[in-house]
Write an enzyme that holds these catalytic residues in place. Structure first.
Site, mmCIF file in Angstrom:
data_model
loop_
_atom_site.group_PDB
_atom_site.id
_atom_site.type_symbol
_atom_site.label_atom_id
_atom_site.label_comp_id
_atom_site.label_asym_id
_atom_site.label_seq_id
_atom_site.Cartn_x
_atom_site.Cartn_y
_atom_site.Cartn_z
ATOM 1 N N CYS A 34 0.805 -1.223 0.000
ATOM 2 C CA CYS A 34 0.000 0.000 0.000
ATOM 3 C C CYS A 34 0.838 1.273 0.000
ATOM 4 C CB CYS A 34 -0.947 -0.010 1.203
ATOM 5 S SG CYS A 34 -1.991 -1.475 1.247
ATOM 6 N N HIS B 258 -9.913 1.911 0.400
ATOM 7 C CA HIS B 258 -8.460 1.732 0.309
ATOM 8 C C HIS B 258 -8.082 1.214 -1.075
ATOM 9 C CE1 HIS B 258 -4.405 1.151 1.223
ATOM 10 N NE2 HIS B 258 -4.469 0.387 2.297
ATOM 11 N N PHE C 158 1.998 -3.384 3.865
ATOM 12 C CA PHE C 158 2.417 -4.690 4.363
ATOM 13 C C PHE C 158 3.901 -4.889 4.044
ATOM 14 C CE2 PHE C 158 -1.914 -7.132 4.164
ATOM 15 C CZ PHE C 158 -2.387 -6.352 5.192
ATOM 16 N N HIS D 119 -2.573 7.802 6.456
ATOM 17 C CA HIS D 119 -2.850 6.501 5.834
ATOM 18 C C HIS D 119 -4.235 6.034 6.265
ATOM 19 C CE1 HIS D 119 -1.882 2.827 3.789
ATOM 20 N NE2 HIS D 119 -1.983 2.095 4.892
ATOM 21 N N LYS E 153 -9.633 7.985 3.046
ATOM 22 C CA LYS E 153 -10.086 6.598 2.858
ATOM 23 C C LYS E 153 -11.470 6.374 3.472
ATOM 24 C CE LYS E 153 -5.626 4.207 2.509
ATOM 25 N NZ LYS E 153 -4.671 5.291 2.815
ATOM 26 N N GLU F 5 -0.868 5.111 13.949
ATOM 27 C CA GLU F 5 -0.552 6.296 13.150
ATOM 28 C C GLU F 5 -0.749 7.580 13.944
ATOM 29 O OE1 GLU F 5 -1.109 8.190 8.710
ATOM 30 O OE2 GLU F 5 -2.514 6.652 9.377
#
Length: 420
Positions: free
Chosen positions: A164, A341, A403, A304, A336, A315
């Protein structure tokens, strides 16, 4: 250090078939998440997604589309919009020296539809029914390569794959290419198209996706206590980046500047973020150092913010670590909450959104934030758009985490902006 400016932007997303409609939807706080009504979705535990607002077939010739995976189709749509937005033509009308033109366009997964559809053909109808275009459709660099063919890029074609964080990494790499003198213009961004039974089932088995099948538009809810996972979406966003010298020489209009980027890795787990937030804050601090910005310069962070239980809290911690006391004067949001996403395309879309937020001096909201987590320590634009200071230069960060522990923060400013 060479200034790298943004002269064009384009997108196709769950909120709109172009950038203007996408931006309007974001500022209005509109969700692009819908229920999946296809027969293949019926057995799935998760039956919601952020599907494209406009099908690629409405913009791409049917014969050409058959030779392109959906990920490459959306990349071409966003890239052509960005290219024309930059005041540039194609073919004989393209004024850019091919040897000074590059592409950096990432994808987290690549040509998934081409791979799985042709496996179905092989299994059900035999090897002769496999398309001869399968490999050039499924390869991870297909979106980047097809965009390069569109604009005539001969300097280089890069396709970062870091889950991502892929498209923010592509932007970081594009800035490097221009500053190293390897290109004058780089088409940068990302593309993803993975709304298919297999990834929905796989992410669902990981307990990564929201299961709010009965209320799709409320499913993505970053920092809300009721969040239960992210929403899988598709689309593309692309930026045209140029050296300031090159942009001025051709009289280009300029949105602003990609002042720098920071890249780090958590080295913690293949899917979970380091709960200390140190890897994420390291990326933000590196972006500030490279940009010559201080924490107090940052007035906005496009987070994010995926709407996962652990990720959102981590975050918030990392933003506080990076900005310190200056966090109190910074408006944070997660778009998002509206787009879902876009995986490998998320960073590019959110960098575009961040640049527009600075340009228009308005931060899109984080919708569905009804019951915020306690003691987050960040100022979130909850459920309504927020205005930014009305005068002077503005700066912001856009975060993407993937990831594997990949972290990329991109710093954007209104420096060098001209009228648009």
């Amino acid at each position: 250090m060479t200034d790298v400016v943004i002269t064009g932007m384009g997108a196709t997303t769950p909120l709109g078939g172009d950038l203007a409609s996408t931006w309007d939807g974001l500022v209005a706080g509109r969700s692009g998440v819908v229920a999946l009504t296809d027969e293949w979705a019926a057995p799935l535990a998760v039956r919601i997604a952020g599907t494209l607002a406009q099908e690629p077939s409405e913009k791409i010739d049917r014969v050409k589309a058959r030779r392109l995976d959906r990920s490459a189709q959306v990349a071409l749509i966003a890239a052509e919009e960005a290219w024309h937005d930059a005041g540039l033509g194609l073919g004989e009308d393209n004024p850019i020296d091919p040897d000074r033109l590059a592409v950096c366009l990432g994808s987290g997964i690549g040509g998934l539809h081409a791979l799985l559809d042709n496996w179905d053909n092989y299994r059900d109808r035999g090897p002769r029914r496999v398309s001869p275009f399968t490999i050039p459709m499924l390869m991870a660099n297909a979106p980047a390569a097809n965009v390069a063919l569109l604009v005539g890029a001969a300097a280089a074609v890069h396709a970062p794959v870091s889950a991502c964080a892929s498209s923010n990494e592509a932007i970081s790499l594009a800035v490097d290419q221009i500053r190293l003198g390897r290109a004058d213009v780089v088409v940068a961004g990302g593309a993803e198209a993975t709304i298919h039974a297999l990834p929905l089932a796989a992410f669902g088995q990981m307990q990564a996706l929201s299961k709010r099948n009965d209320d799709p538009t409320a499913a993505s809810r970053p920092w809300d206590k009721g969040r239960d996972g992210f929403v899988l979406s598709e689309g593309s966003a692309v930026l045209v980046l140029e050296s300031l010298e090159h942009a001025k020489a051709r009289g280009a209009k300029i949105y602003g500047t990609v002042a720098g980027a920071g890249v780090s890795n958590d080295n913690h787990d293949i899917v979970q973020p380091d709960p200390t937030g140190l890897g994420q804050s390291s990326a933000m601090l590196k972006a500030l150092r490279e940009s010559g910005l201080s924490a107090s310069d940052i007035k906005h962070v496009n987070a994010h913010g995926t709407s996962t239980p652990q990720g959102d809290v981590t975050e918030a911690v990392s933003i506080r670590q990076a900005l310190g006391d200056a966090v109190d004067d910074c408006v944070v949001t997660s778009t998002k909450s509206m787009t879902g996403h876009l995986l490998g395309a998320a960073g590019a879309l959110e960098s575009v959104t961040t640049m527009l937020a600075l340009h228009h001096r308005i931060v899109p909201p984080t919708i569905n934030l009804e019951d915020p987590e306690d003691d987050l320590g960040i100022d979130i634009a909850a459920n309504a758009a927020r205005e930014l200071p009305g005068s002077g230069e503005l700066a912001a960060l856009n975060n993407s985490f993937g990831f594997g522990g990949s972290n990329v923060a991109v710093a954007l400013t209104t420096a060098n902006a001209t009228g648009r």
